[in-house]
Design an enzyme around this catalytic site. Structure first.
Site, PDB file in Angstrom:
ATOM      1  N   ALA A  62       0.867  -1.169   0.000  1.00 27.45           N
ATOM      2  CA  ALA A  62       0.000   0.000   0.000  1.00 27.45           C
ATOM      3  C   ALA A  62       0.908   1.224   0.000  1.00 27.45           C
ATOM      4  O   ALA A  62       2.076   1.133   0.357  1.00 27.45           O
ATOM      5  CB  ALA A  62      -0.870  -0.013   1.248  1.00 27.45           C
ATOM      6  N   GLY A 101       0.423  -5.042   0.648  1.00 23.45           N
ATOM      7  CA  GLY A 101      -0.704  -4.972  -0.273  1.00 23.45           C
ATOM      8  C   GLY A 101      -0.367  -5.546  -1.638  1.00 23.45           C
ATOM      9  O   GLY A 101      -1.257  -6.020  -2.356  1.00 23.45           O
ATOM     10  N   GLU A 104      -0.921  -9.133  -1.262  1.00 25.73           N
ATOM     11  CA  GLU A 104      -2.370  -9.323  -1.117  1.00 25.73           C
ATOM     12  C   GLU A 104      -3.056  -9.236  -2.480  1.00 25.73           C
ATOM     13  O   GLU A 104      -3.987  -9.993  -2.775  1.00 25.73           O
ATOM     14  CB  GLU A 104      -2.942  -8.281  -0.149  1.00 25.73           C
ATOM     15  CG  GLU A 104      -2.482  -8.549   1.285  1.00 25.73           C
ATOM     16  CD  GLU A 104      -2.899  -7.466   2.258  1.00 25.73           C
ATOM     17  OE1 GLU A 104      -2.581  -6.288   1.988  1.00 25.73           O
ATOM     18  OE2 GLU A 104      -3.526  -7.784   3.273  1.00 25.73           O
ATOM     19  N   GLU A 124       3.885  -5.762   7.002  1.00 21.59           N
ATOM     20  CA  GLU A 124       3.077  -4.757   7.713  1.00 21.59           C
ATOM     21  C   GLU A 124       3.430  -4.684   9.201  1.00 21.59           C
ATOM     22  O   GLU A 124       3.411  -3.618   9.814  1.00 21.59           O
ATOM     23  CB  GLU A 124       1.578  -5.070   7.568  1.00 21.59           C
ATOM     24  CG  GLU A 124       0.993  -4.716   6.212  1.00 21.59           C
ATOM     25  CD  GLU A 124       1.152  -5.817   5.167  1.00 21.59           C
ATOM     26  OE1 GLU A 124       1.996  -6.719   5.352  1.00 21.59           O
ATOM     27  OE2 GLU A 124       0.428  -5.756   4.159  1.00 21.59           O
TER      28      GLU A 124
HETATM   29  N1  3HC Z   1       4.640   3.412   0.162  1.00 24.84           N
HETATM   30  C1  3HC Z   1       5.160   4.603  -0.132  1.00 24.84           C
HETATM   31  N2  3HC Z   1       6.445   4.809  -0.436  1.00 24.84           N
HETATM   32  C2  3HC Z   1       7.242   3.724  -0.441  1.00 24.84           C
HETATM   33  C3  3HC Z   1       6.767   2.440  -0.139  1.00 24.84           C
HETATM   34  C4  3HC Z   1       5.400   2.295   0.175  1.00 24.84           C
HETATM   35  N3  3HC Z   1       4.864   1.112   0.455  1.00 24.84           N
HETATM   36  N4  3HC Z   1       7.802   1.575  -0.227  1.00 24.84           N
HETATM   37  C5  3HC Z   1       8.882   2.295  -0.566  1.00 24.84           C
HETATM   38  N5  3HC Z   1       8.540   3.599  -0.693  1.00 24.84           N
HETATM   39  C6  3HC Z   1       9.430   4.697  -1.103  1.00 24.84           C
HETATM   40  C7  3HC Z   1      10.541   4.930  -0.083  1.00 24.84           C
HETATM   41  O1  3HC Z   1      10.124   5.791   0.935  1.00 24.84           O
HETATM   42  C8  3HC Z   1      11.630   5.527  -0.944  1.00 24.84           C
HETATM   43  O2  3HC Z   1      11.320   6.863  -1.133  1.00 24.84           O
HETATM   44  P1  3HC Z   1      12.494   7.949  -1.230  1.00 24.84           P
HETATM   45  O3  3HC Z   1      13.314   7.546  -2.420  1.00 24.84           O
HETATM   46  O4  3HC Z   1      11.768   9.218  -1.370  1.00 24.84           O
HETATM   47  O5  3HC Z   1      13.253   7.834   0.076  1.00 24.84           O
HETATM   48  C9  3HC Z   1      11.449   4.818  -2.286  1.00 24.84           C
HETATM   49  O6  3HC Z   1      10.116   4.293  -2.273  1.00 24.84           O
HETATM   50  C10 3HC Z   1      12.407   3.683  -2.517  1.00 24.84           C
HETATM   51  O7  3HC Z   1      12.386   2.838  -1.387  1.00 24.84           O
HETATM   52  P2  3HC Z   1      13.714   2.233  -0.764  1.00 24.84           P
HETATM   53  O8  3HC Z   1      14.756   3.282  -0.649  1.00 24.84           O
HETATM   54  O9  3HC Z   1      13.326   1.500   0.455  1.00 24.84           O
HETATM   55  O10 3HC Z   1      14.159   1.231  -1.931  1.00 24.84           O
HETATM   56  P3  3HC Z   1      14.822  -0.194  -1.854  1.00 24.84           P
HETATM   57  O11 3HC Z   1      15.016  -0.624  -3.234  1.00 24.84           O
HETATM   58  O12 3HC Z   1      15.958  -0.178  -0.893  1.00 24.84           O
HETATM   59  O13 3HC Z   1      13.699  -1.144  -1.194  1.00 24.84           O
HETATM   60  C11 3HC Z   1      11.519  -2.079  -0.875  1.00 24.84           C
HETATM   61  C12 3HC Z   1      12.507  -1.409  -1.855  1.00 24.84           C
HETATM   62  C13 3HC Z   1      12.066  -3.428  -0.416  1.00 24.84           C
HETATM   63  C14 3HC Z   1      10.221  -2.240  -1.585  1.00 24.84           C
HETATM   64  C15 3HC Z   1      11.352  -1.152   0.365  1.00 24.84           C
HETATM   65  O14 3HC Z   1      11.064   0.143  -0.068  1.00 24.84           O
HETATM   66  C16 3HC Z   1      10.258  -1.564   1.305  1.00 24.84           C
HETATM   67  O15 3HC Z   1      10.447  -2.448   2.122  1.00 24.84           O
HETATM   68  N6  3HC Z   1       9.089  -0.887   1.206  1.00 24.84           N
HETATM   69  C17 3HC Z   1       8.013  -1.066   2.134  1.00 24.84           C
HETATM   70  C18 3HC Z   1       7.274  -2.340   1.907  1.00 24.84           C
HETATM   71  C19 3HC Z   1       6.120  -2.429   2.862  1.00 24.84           C
HETATM   72  O16 3HC Z   1       6.251  -2.221   4.057  1.00 24.84           O
HETATM   73  N7  3HC Z   1       4.949  -2.759   2.339  1.00 24.84           N
HETATM   74  C20 3HC Z   1       3.774  -2.875   3.139  1.00 24.84           C
HETATM   75  C21 3HC Z   1       3.077  -1.558   3.183  1.00 24.84           C
HETATM   76  S1  3HC Z   1       1.692  -1.567   4.261  1.00 24.84           S
HETATM   77  C22 3HC Z   1       0.486  -2.364   3.375  1.00 24.84           C
HETATM   78  O17 3HC Z   1       0.731  -2.822   2.284  1.00 24.84           O
HETATM   79  C23 3HC Z   1      -0.839  -2.414   4.013  1.00 24.84           C
HETATM   80  C24 3HC Z   1      -1.769  -3.342   3.325  1.00 24.84           C
HETATM   81  O18 3HC Z   1      -1.772  -4.577   3.994  1.00 24.84           O
HETATM   82  C25 3HC Z   1      -3.161  -2.809   3.292  1.00 24.84           C
END
Ligand code: 3HC
Ligand code: NAI
Length: 696
Positions: A62, A101, A104, A124
């Site tokens: 998400a 997400g 999912e 998450e």
């Molecule tokens: N939402 C918004 N921005 C995100 C994001 C997300 N889910 N994931 C990454 N970004 C952004 C980062 O903030 C970063 O922004 P910046 O360049 O301005 O600092 C940019 O994308 C690149 O991210 P990384 O520097 O972390 O890039 P990497 O290549 O090192 O890693 C990744 C990529 C493994 C995808 C890592 O970004 C990550 O772990 N992201 C989060 C994944 C996550 O937690 N997903 C679950 C979200 S909650 C959810 O999905 C709820 C659902 O169940 C309803």
């Protein structure tokens, strides 16, 4: 251009998501998928659909930046429902990371195929949340509840190969993913079989329904590691529902839990940390145009406690290391400990011991500083004595090749003074690892006065390469972490003197969420180090010094602030220590009093925040969130509180200012007076998060 498009490849429709950087499920992406599904249906003729992403990754979750804002339809669950009930089968084609997400979304598809190097997971929990769009219900249906529980409660990224073995991923596609996914879609469309939907498939739940013992065992194990965080427990509760609660009812419960957590303080703190870690990578004065220097070989000086661990960090990342000591005996001892550590971790992880030889072969032991000559980076970890450091840096200036980055692992000493004895101060900086260096994530990178931007960029890049969380800090006594810790140590001694006992202080600090209290921590680290340093500086801490004078140096002597039984690490209250403490109060004429838990907590945490304010104002840290990252990754500050500065903002700076002023009067200690920046921000009704970045 739209972030979601579709194209036809014969009778297969391909929906492509292109929303850099990580294809997060922003409103535009959700709406785009829904729009394309509707269009493909109305166009007619497609026998199957492939859902694929452009760029570096499949949907990574998400869009976290949308949390806390009013929801905009369609929600993710609506899009997943459209996929799941789509008339023709949908194949998710995964590369990079299918996370949160994103996974999912893929679970809503009828099939999943993936590149062999792809990763999947539901992280998450690391954001203080439960998966909020069916992950806790559909993943158990895909791989079984016990496996799903592990994946969801740890939030760890899992390899595609494991997903294939567990039945989550139907096929691993070597080579071109899009072509492979289209071929797969053609195959399933032509099979004439009914297409599996996890909504209707309960086959993986049957075994657990019949016998819950394996699930319950996993549940106990994973929950034992939840450390006061709400999210792991909530995740486990949701997964438990998957076993026999009807899907729609369980999905509703999961959604309600997600909404409760997303509005809570812990998730806010953990989301703050997610962005803080990424912000820490942006170093003032080191723009994207500054390229790190190439590092193929590192020299580590000193094979003691830190040097050994630091050498392991590089070797584990496949980097050649020259490990340099003063004598063969020291080298032999240091290498012996490194080998023992590698063997123990291989055994723990069930890995082949032969792998240890391979890693050990990356470490070349040498006696004599001249062996740094072929290193691209040097990390000095010799004794903490300025005279010695200067001698060593003078020698390094003579032997190191041009362009070599020269770092000191000093805990407290002045990097500028070390740089000044060389003719290349631009190449000198600090790389402050934390003990045990091969385990702790934090790496304070100390920018000295003359440090060149590309030297700094090199240290940051190598820090990330060896799996650390690097944070740039400025030169001062103890840098960010130890400088703040010194405030807590000072208060610990004073609280003991005024009336508290070790177990009372430790109970308050662990109750706050730290894994250990300061006194148990001191016993673990060894009390002799601080004792020696106080002696050198001519300062006396009556209780701490008396304890050391009694030969109590902590766990290694089975006696410190507590006593220990042979072979065990559990601190046991010791009347002998309590007598030392009471006598010290008497000796210094302090009337002991009952100290409330609230006061103990305030004096443990607020003086550190106050020091953090000074650090910010001096520009030793570039921003408050960098300080949070230091404390979370180096000192076990509770994750759910987001670090000391985020916690301060949550408590409110006015309260912290007033309590500090009260403590300053109570203890007659002007250093506890609220720092000017704290006073200013509190008066303006602002928090540390609003403070404009300075220069570290
Ligand atoms: N939402 C918004 N921005 C995100 C994001 C997300 N889910 N994931 C990454 N970004 C952004 C980062 O903030 C970063 O922004 P910046 O360049 O301005 O600092 C940019 O994308 C690149 O991210 P990384 O520097 O972390 O890039 P990497 O290549 O090192 O890693 C990744 C990529 C493994 C995808 C890592 O970004 C990550 O772990 N992201 C989060 C994944 C996550 O937690 N997903 C679950 C979200 S909650 C959810 O999905 C709820 C659902 O169940 C309803
Ligand atoms: P240590 O005493 O365990 O090891 C130091 C090693 O350096 C010894 O093996 C010694 O033989 C070697 N050495 C001394 N002079 C040398 C020389 N001229 N050439 C090659 N080797 C030489 O000390 P420790 O704890 O590893 O500390 C090293 C540095 O790391 C210090 O600056 C310390 O402040 C810092 N540090 C220590 C931490 C800790 O928890 N121990 C944490 C973070 C930093």
């Amino acid at each position: 251009m739209s972030v979601v498009t579709s194209a036809r490849h014969g009778d297969i429709a391909v929906i492509s998501i292109n929303s850099p950087p990580v294809n997060a499920l922003s409103h535009a992406v959700r709406a785009g998928i829904a729009e394309q599904l509707t269009k493909i249906k109305s166009d007619g003729g497609a026998k199957a659909i492939v859902l694929i992403c452009d760029g570096r990754t499949f949907v990574a979750g998400a869009d976290i930046t949308e949390f806390g804002k009013p929801p905009q339809a369609p929600g993710l669950s609506d899009v997943i429902a459209m996929l799941e009930t789509n008339a023709v089968p949908v194949v998710a084609a995964i590369h990079g990371t299918a996370l949160g997400g994103g996974l999912e979304l893929a679970l809503g598809c009828h099939y999943r195929v993936a590149s062999p190097d792809a990763k999947w997971g539901l992280p998450e929990v690391k954001l203080g949340l439960v998966p909020g769009a069916g992950g806790t219900q559909r993943l158990p249906r895909a791989i079984g509840p016990a496996e799903a529980l592990k994946v969801i409660v740890t939030g760890a990224h899992q390899p595609a190969k494991l997903g294939h073995q567990l039945g989550l991923i139907a096929e691993l596609v070597e080579g071109d993913l899009k072509a492979g996914a289209i071929a797969f879609a053609q195959k399933v469309a032509a099979s004439g079989k009914a297409h599996p939907s996890l909504r209707d498939d309960t086959s993986k739940l049957t075994a657990t329904r019949a016998d819950r013992s394996a699930f319950d065992a996993t549940l106990t194990e994973v929950l034992s590691k939840s450390r006061g965080l709400e999210a792991p427990v909530a995740c486990a509760e949701c997964v438990k529902l998957s076993i026999d609660t009807p899907l729609d009812e369980a999905l509703k419960a999961e959604r309600a839990t997600f909404l409760r957590l997303v509005a809570g303080d812990q998730s806010k703190a953990q989301r703050h940390l997610f962005f803080a870690e990424r912000e820490a990578a942006r170093v003032p004065g080191v723009g994207p145009d500054v390229k790190p220097r190439k590092v193929d070989r590192v020299a580590v000086l000193g094979a003691g406690t830190m040097g050994g661990g630091i050498a392991m960090c590089f070797a584990s990342a496949g980097i050649q290391v020259t490990l340099i000591e003063q004598s063969d005996d020291n080298l032999k001892r240091g290498l012996g400990i490194i080998r023992k550590n590698y063997e123990a971790s291989a055994k723990r992880q069930g890995r082949d011991i032969a792998g240890v030889d391979k890693i050990m072969a990356l470490i070349t032991p040498k006696v004599g500083l001249e062996h740094v000559a072929d290193a691209d980076m040097i990390v000095e970890a010799v004794f903490e004595e300025m005279a010695l450091k200067k001698t060593v840096f003078t020698a390094l200036d003579k032997y190191a090749k041009p362009g070599c980055v020269i770092a000191s692992n000093t805990s407290y000493l002045d990097i500028d003074a070390m740089a000044a004895v060389t003719k290349r101060p631009g190449d000198v900086l600090g790389m402050h690892f934390f003990s045990p260096a091969n385990v702790m994530k934090l790496l304070e990178i100390v920018r000295a006065k003359a440090t060149a931007p590309d030297a700094l960029a090199t240290a940051m890049a190598i820090g990330r390469r060896i799996g650390k969380v690097p944070v740039v800090v400025g030169v001062c006594h103890g840098f960010v972490g130890n400088r703040m810790l010194a405030q807590r140590s000072k208060q610990t001694e004073l609280l003991l003197l005024e009336g508290a006992l070790p177990h009372e202080i430790d109970a308050v600090v662990t109750g706050f969420g730290f894994p250990m209290g300061p006194l148990a921590m001191g016993d673990l680290a060894g009390l002799d180090v601080g004792f020696r340093s106080r002696k050198d500086r001519g300062v006396r801490a009556e209780i701490a010094d008396t304890i050391c004078e009694a030969g109590r140096f902590g766990q290694k002597t089975l006696k410190g602030y507590y006593r220990y039984e042979e072979g065990r690490r559990t601190p046991i209250r010791d009347p002998e220590v309590e007598a030392i403490i009471v006598n010290a109060s008497k000796k210094l004429g302090v009337t002991r009093r009952q100290i409330s838990e609230q006061e103990i907590l305030g004096r443990m945490i607020y003086p550190m925040i106050n020091e953090g304010a000074r650090i910010l104002e001096e520009g030793v840290a570039a921003r408050a969130s960098d300080i949070d990252i230091v404390w979370i990754n180096g000192y076990g500050f509770p994750m759910g509180k987001g670090g000391p500065m985020h916690y301060a903002d949550a408590v409110g700076l006015a309260k912290i200012r007033d309590d500090l002023a009260h403590f300053a009067k109570l203890t007659n200690d002007p250093t506890l007076e609220p720092a000017p920046l704290l006073v200013k921000l509190a008066a303006e009704g602002k928090g540390f998060a609003s403070y404009k970045p300075g220069k570290a």
